[in-house]
Scaffold this motif. Structure first.
Motif, PDB file in Angstrom:
ATOM      1  N   VAL A   1      -8.709  -8.526  -4.748  1.00  0.00           N
ATOM      2  CA  VAL A   1      -9.956  -8.797  -5.460  1.00  0.00           C
ATOM      3  C   VAL A   1      -9.671  -9.947  -6.432  1.00  0.00           C
ATOM      4  O   VAL A   1      -8.769  -9.854  -7.260  1.00  0.00           O
ATOM      5  CB  VAL A   1     -10.456  -7.555  -6.231  1.00  0.00           C
ATOM      6  N   LEU A   2     -10.427 -11.016  -6.268  1.00  0.00           N
ATOM      7  CA  LEU A   2     -10.268 -12.196  -7.108  1.00  0.00           C
ATOM      8  C   LEU A   2     -11.480 -12.314  -8.020  1.00  0.00           C
ATOM      9  O   LEU A   2     -12.594 -12.503  -7.544  1.00  0.00           O
ATOM     10  CB  LEU A   2     -10.156 -13.459  -6.249  1.00  0.00           C
ATOM     11  N   VAL A   3     -11.270 -12.164  -9.318  1.00  0.00           N
ATOM     12  CA  VAL A   3     -12.352 -12.350 -10.283  1.00  0.00           C
ATOM     13  C   VAL A   3     -12.415 -13.839 -10.583  1.00  0.00           C
ATOM     14  O   VAL A   3     -11.425 -14.448 -10.983  1.00  0.00           O
ATOM     15  CB  VAL A   3     -12.097 -11.560 -11.583  1.00  0.00           C
ATOM     16  N   ILE A   4     -13.589 -14.408 -10.376  1.00  0.00           N
ATOM     17  CA  ILE A   4     -13.815 -15.830 -10.622  1.00  0.00           C
ATOM     18  C   ILE A   4     -14.739 -15.939 -11.832  1.00  0.00           C
ATOM     19  O   ILE A   4     -15.940 -15.705 -11.723  1.00  0.00           O
ATOM     20  CB  ILE A   4     -14.477 -16.522  -9.406  1.00  0.00           C
ATOM     21  N   ASP A   5     -14.169 -16.253 -12.998  1.00  0.00           N
ATOM     22  CA  ASP A   5     -14.994 -16.390 -14.195  1.00  0.00           C
ATOM     23  C   ASP A   5     -15.431 -17.843 -14.327  1.00  0.00           C
ATOM     24  O   ASP A   5     -14.633 -18.767 -14.199  1.00  0.00           O
ATOM     25  CB  ASP A   5     -14.240 -15.965 -15.443  1.00  0.00           C
ATOM     26  N   ASP A   6     -16.720 -18.016 -14.595  1.00  0.00           N
ATOM     27  CA  ASP A   6     -17.291 -19.354 -14.661  1.00  0.00           C
ATOM     28  C   ASP A   6     -17.704 -19.709 -16.089  1.00  0.00           C
ATOM     29  O   ASP A   6     -18.725 -20.338 -16.312  1.00  0.00           O
ATOM     30  CB  ASP A   6     -18.489 -19.457 -13.711  1.00  0.00           C
ATOM     31  N   GLY A   7     -16.886 -19.257 -17.055  1.00  0.00           N
ATOM     32  CA  GLY A   7     -17.136 -19.649 -18.439  1.00  0.00           C
ATOM     33  C   GLY A   7     -17.858 -18.611 -19.271  1.00  0.00           C
ATOM     34  O   GLY A   7     -18.696 -18.970 -20.098  1.00  0.00           O
ATOM     35  N   SER A   8     -17.544 -17.358 -19.079  1.00  0.00           N
ATOM     36  CA  SER A   8     -18.207 -16.302 -19.856  1.00  0.00           C
ATOM     37  C   SER A   8     -18.011 -16.519 -21.351  1.00  0.00           C
ATOM     38  O   SER A   8     -16.920 -16.857 -21.806  1.00  0.00           O
ATOM     39  CB  SER A   8     -17.642 -14.928 -19.478  1.00  0.00           C
ATOM     40  N   THR A   9     -19.093 -16.288 -22.094  1.00  0.00           N
ATOM     41  CA  THR A   9     -19.035 -16.399 -23.551  1.00  0.00           C
ATOM     42  C   THR A   9     -19.310 -15.054 -24.226  1.00  0.00           C
ATOM     43  O   THR A   9     -19.335 -14.980 -25.449  1.00  0.00           O
ATOM     44  CB  THR A   9     -20.050 -17.451 -24.063  1.00  0.00           C
ATOM     45  N   ASP A  10     -19.516 -14.019 -23.417  1.00  0.00           N
ATOM     46  CA  ASP A  10     -19.713 -12.678 -23.966  1.00  0.00           C
ATOM     47  C   ASP A  10     -18.382 -11.933 -23.865  1.00  0.00           C
ATOM     48  O   ASP A  10     -17.325 -12.533 -23.923  1.00  0.00           O
ATOM     49  CB  ASP A  10     -20.852 -11.957 -23.248  1.00  0.00           C
ATOM     50  N   ASN A  11     -18.396 -10.634 -23.687  1.00  0.00           N
ATOM     51  CA  ASN A  11     -17.177  -9.835 -23.612  1.00  0.00           C
ATOM     52  C   ASN A  11     -16.717  -9.555 -22.178  1.00  0.00           C
ATOM     53  O   ASN A  11     -15.970  -8.608 -21.944  1.00  0.00           O
ATOM     54  CB  ASN A  11     -17.383  -8.510 -24.348  1.00  0.00           C
ATOM     55  N   THR A  12     -17.147 -10.365 -21.230  1.00  0.00           N
ATOM     56  CA  THR A  12     -16.785 -10.133 -19.834  1.00  0.00           C
ATOM     57  C   THR A  12     -15.277 -10.075 -19.643  1.00  0.00           C
ATOM     58  O   THR A  12     -14.753  -9.134 -19.037  1.00  0.00           O
ATOM     59  CB  THR A  12     -17.387 -11.224 -18.923  1.00  0.00           C
ATOM     60  N   LEU A  13     -14.558 -11.057 -20.138  1.00  0.00           N
ATOM     61  CA  LEU A  13     -13.103 -11.079 -19.929  1.00  0.00           C
ATOM     62  C   LEU A  13     -12.402  -9.960 -20.684  1.00  0.00           C
ATOM     63  O   LEU A  13     -11.376  -9.447 -20.223  1.00  0.00           O
ATOM     64  CB  LEU A  13     -12.533 -12.446 -20.284  1.00  0.00           C
ATOM     65  N   LEU A  14     -12.962  -9.530 -21.813  1.00  0.00           N
ATOM     66  CA  LEU A  14     -12.415  -8.354 -22.514  1.00  0.00           C
ATOM     67  C   LEU A  14     -12.591  -7.101 -21.654  1.00  0.00           C
ATOM     68  O   LEU A  14     -11.709  -6.239 -21.608  1.00  0.00           O
ATOM     69  CB  LEU A  14     -13.087  -8.174 -23.870  1.00  0.00           C
ATOM     70  N   GLU A  15     -13.727  -7.001 -20.985  1.00  0.00           N
ATOM     71  CA  GLU A  15     -13.956  -5.861 -20.086  1.00  0.00           C
ATOM     72  C   GLU A  15     -13.013  -5.905 -18.887  1.00  0.00           C
ATOM     73  O   GLU A  15     -12.520  -4.868 -18.435  1.00  0.00           O
ATOM     74  CB  GLU A  15     -15.417  -5.824 -19.617  1.00  0.00           C
ATOM     75  N   VAL A  16     -12.746  -7.087 -18.364  1.00  0.00           N
ATOM     76  CA  VAL A  16     -11.787  -7.224 -17.264  1.00  0.00           C
ATOM     77  C   VAL A  16     -10.404  -6.797 -17.743  1.00  0.00           C
ATOM     78  O   VAL A  16      -9.701  -6.039 -17.052  1.00  0.00           O
ATOM     79  CB  VAL A  16     -11.769  -8.668 -16.715  1.00  0.00           C
TER      80      VAL A  16
END
Length: 161
Positions: free
Chosen positions: A43-58
């Motif tokens: 599973v490859l998570v492709i983040d396109d510049g999240s400015t909320d807490n998306t990467l913290l949730e990952v």
């Protein structure tokens, strides 16, 4: 007929790689990854510049669930078509981020990292069904032109915030 029999075996043996495209989906990314990591080889998570807490949730998902098949990529600085912008909509400013660009980035990454795989593209606000892979496999193994056949699978539950 033997090529179809070979395809049926081959599609069961090759890795199934899912990309989860995300940009500001902190509300749904954890549940999306729970389902994806259970069913796919990578599973490859492709983040396109999240400015909320998306990467913290990952990160929280990685710490709690300890998936061995999850990889995270920040592709926000890559713009395959800089001249393409989405038009202004409902009081929003025009944006350079589009689903087409996100899908292209995901496709390019998969082509680079995982040759001979089955690629599944998942949006991060979608939670796939428990039996998604087996349902997809039952259709994929019937393909008669595996080099060109493609299907859209609606095997999801959606969560609206």
């Amino acid at each position: 007929m033997s090529n179809l029999i070979q395809w049926k075996d081959f599609c069961r043996q090759i890795p199934w790689v899912a990309t989860v495209q995300t940009c500001n989906n902190d509300w749904t990314i954890y549940a999306s990854l729970q389902q994806a990591c259970k069913q796919f080889d990578a599973v490859l998570v492709i983040d396109d510049g999240s400015t909320d807490n998306t990467l913290l949730e990952v990160d929280r998902f990685i710490r709690r669930e300890k998936p061995q098949n999850l990889h995270v990529f920040d592709l926000s600085s890559i713009d395959p078509w800089p001249e393409m912008k989405a038009p202004k909509r409902e009081g929003m400013e025009p944006t350079e981020k589009t689903q087409a660009k996100s899908k292209f980035k995901s496709y390019s990454l998969v082509k680079q990292l995982a040759t001979n795989c089955m690629w599944i593209s998942i949006e991060s606000d979608v939670i796939i069904a428990d039996d998604a892979r087996s349902r997809m496999l039952s259709r994929v193994e019937k393909w008669t032109e595996p080099q060109t056949d493609c299907e859209f699978f609606n095997l999801v539950m959606t969560i609206d915030p």
